[in-house]
Scaffold this motif. Sequence first.
Motif, short mmCIF file in Angstrom:
data_model
loop_
_atom_site.label_atom_id
_atom_site.label_comp_id
_atom_site.label_asym_id
_atom_site.label_seq_id
_atom_site.Cartn_x
_atom_site.Cartn_y
_atom_site.Cartn_z
N ALA A 44 0.80 -1.22 0.00
CA ALA A 44 0.00 0.00 0.00
C ALA A 44 0.84 1.27 0.00
O ALA A 44 0.28 2.36 -0.18
CB ALA A 44 -0.92 0.01 1.23
N ARG A 85 1.90 3.67 -8.54
CA ARG A 85 2.17 2.54 -7.67
C ARG A 85 3.23 1.64 -8.30
O ARG A 85 3.27 1.48 -9.52
CB ARG A 85 0.89 1.74 -7.40
CG ARG A 85 -0.09 2.47 -6.50
CD ARG A 85 -1.20 1.55 -6.03
NE ARG A 85 -2.09 2.25 -5.11
CZ ARG A 85 -1.87 2.40 -3.81
NH1 ARG A 85 -0.78 1.86 -3.28
NH2 ARG A 85 -2.71 3.05 -3.05
N PRO A 98 -2.69 -2.72 -3.69
CA PRO A 98 -2.62 -2.14 -2.34
C PRO A 98 -3.37 -2.96 -1.30
O PRO A 98 -3.07 -2.87 -0.11
CB PRO A 98 -3.23 -0.76 -2.52
CG PRO A 98 -4.13 -0.89 -3.71
CD PRO A 98 -3.46 -1.87 -4.62
N TYR A 99 -4.36 -3.70 -1.74
CA TYR A 99 -5.10 -4.58 -0.83
C TYR A 99 -5.80 -5.64 -1.68
O TYR A 99 -5.97 -5.49 -2.89
CB TYR A 99 -6.11 -3.81 0.01
CG TYR A 99 -7.15 -3.05 -0.79
CD1 TYR A 99 -8.35 -3.66 -1.16
CD2 TYR A 99 -6.94 -1.73 -1.18
CE1 TYR A 99 -9.30 -2.98 -1.90
CE2 TYR A 99 -7.87 -1.04 -1.92
CZ TYR A 99 -9.05 -1.66 -2.27
OH TYR A 99 -9.99 -0.98 -3.02
N THR A 100 -6.21 -6.73 -1.03
CA THR A 100 -6.89 -7.79 -1.75
C THR A 100 -7.74 -8.59 -0.77
O THR A 100 -7.51 -8.55 0.44
CB THR A 100 -5.88 -8.73 -2.45
OG1 THR A 100 -6.57 -9.64 -3.30
CG2 THR A 100 -5.06 -9.52 -1.44
N THR A 111 -3.62 -6.23 3.41
CA THR A 111 -2.85 -5.13 2.87
C THR A 111 -1.40 -5.31 3.31
O THR A 111 -1.11 -6.16 4.18
CB THR A 111 -3.39 -3.75 3.30
OG1 THR A 111 -2.71 -2.72 2.58
CG2 THR A 111 -3.21 -3.53 4.80
N GLU A 155 -6.06 3.62 5.00
CA GLU A 155 -6.86 3.78 3.78
C GLU A 155 -7.23 2.43 3.19
O GLU A 155 -8.38 2.20 2.79
CB GLU A 155 -6.10 4.62 2.76
CG GLU A 155 -6.86 4.85 1.47
CD GLU A 155 -6.09 5.68 0.47
OE1 GLU A 155 -6.58 5.84 -0.67
OE2 GLU A 155 -4.99 6.17 0.80
N ALA A 156 -6.26 1.53 3.12
CA ALA A 156 -6.52 0.21 2.55
C ALA A 156 -7.54 -0.55 3.38
O ALA A 156 -8.45 -1.21 2.84
CB ALA A 156 -5.22 -0.58 2.45
N HIS A 192 -11.10 0.46 2.79
CA HIS A 192 -11.64 -0.19 1.59
C HIS A 192 -12.04 -1.64 1.88
O HIS A 192 -13.10 -2.10 1.43
CB HIS A 192 -10.61 -0.16 0.46
CG HIS A 192 -10.42 1.19 -0.16
ND1 HIS A 192 -11.40 1.81 -0.90
CD2 HIS A 192 -9.36 2.04 -0.15
CE1 HIS A 192 -10.96 2.98 -1.33
NE2 HIS A 192 -9.72 3.15 -0.88
#
Length: 467
Positions: A98, A107, A115-117, A129, A157-158, A161
């Motif tokens: 991230a 990125r 950044p995340y999944t 993340t 932030e990640a 989300h």
Amino acid sequence: MPRLLHYSDIENVYDDPERTGCLSGCVQSLSGDDALICGTGDTTSPGVLALVERGRQSLDFFRAVDADLDTFGNHDFDYGPEATRGVVADSPQTWVSANVYDDNGDRFAPTHVVPYTVREVNGARVGFTGVTDPATPSLNPMAGELTFTDPYAAAEEAIDHLRDEGVDYVVILSHLGGGDDELAARVDADVILGGHVHSERHEYVEETLLLRPGANGHVVFEVELSDEEGADSRTKTRATATRHETADAPVDEALAEMLRGRVEAAELNDVVATVNDPLDRTEETVFGGECAIGNFVADAYRWSMETDVGLQNSGGIRNGPPLSGEVTIADLVSVIPFEEHVVVAELTGEELTAVFRECAAATVDFGEPHWWQGHLSGVELVWDDDREAVVSARVGGEPVAPDSTYTVATSDYVLHTDHEFPTIEAHHRAAEGDIQYEVLADYAREVGITSETDGRIQRLSETAADD
């Protein structure tokens, strides 16, 4: 319930095919449809094979264990961003980061890094993340063109989300080291799988499970993400972890054989010296004060550049089997597996004394407060641990004169970073020599390798004496 299998900082494990086979065998024996296999950085480098293969030897391991997720450590950029992009593109796992960006503001490797999944496993949605130490460009000159943003803000932030996507659990893959405590305090995560610091950790902070498996593939953590309700019937019970020593695992012989072939192909088996009494290079020895392996490296630097002083940072000497018997070039690469030059810095006596103080200062966030951070040649130093002060310092048998100029042979890294020996800066550079392991090899051939120490660093402590 979902499980996570966690390794980190496996670094030079690839130089020992048998040990890599044990690590792979451990992960495979614990794996299953309900498990996700996670790394947390420094999983591609450094090491002998890493230097030869530019980190691509790690692909053999990643494929063997069918890795699921990883994030970046500072050493994953040892051969530059382009080499890292190549490893990332060809590896089976998803790289989660991230806070790493290219120099143009995009990125890093956006085609292959997210950044995340979210992963669905055993009926649960697990969000991930990843964050990396923002000091990485200072710790690793090869990452200098990249930008590492505030990891805490990036993680927050990640995770926002991930929560919006309705995940059941949040897991952070972290290569922050000592920053994991602040991370746990600032973000809403169930588990922080950590790395960077080579000591193990297994505890809870702010109800978040924090783990570090240590270095070089000796330990794998098995995490269970509980799906049971807590005592108040409103919250899940905390995640739990079980520690597994990889030495007890069955060996993945196919992977071990593959790596043996790579070791043989590297052709680094020329013998440069013979050592009768082994030179230990465990973490306890290297960070404990004066030691034979530290003296050898610092002496080689000073000899090669004909300087007043030789200086080696303790963290640059990698842990591994002792140097014993016939010592090869590969053995010396494993001690200092970096493509960095030995350089000369010119310092005043006042600056040199500050460097001596920094040998004992915990100026790096991946160290322990009691660690000794530097090895010296050409110096007689007496240090008071209790007062954190230099009692006396002599160079070439004479007391250090504040206004005199002294030459110091050290690694190029020391001039670049501000995390170790910050007194030494780029403007102190006066000359450049050969690559570090080449210097060690030349010195070993010409002078030899001694297993003895000579009392050049004395650490005084009334507290220790009382104990």
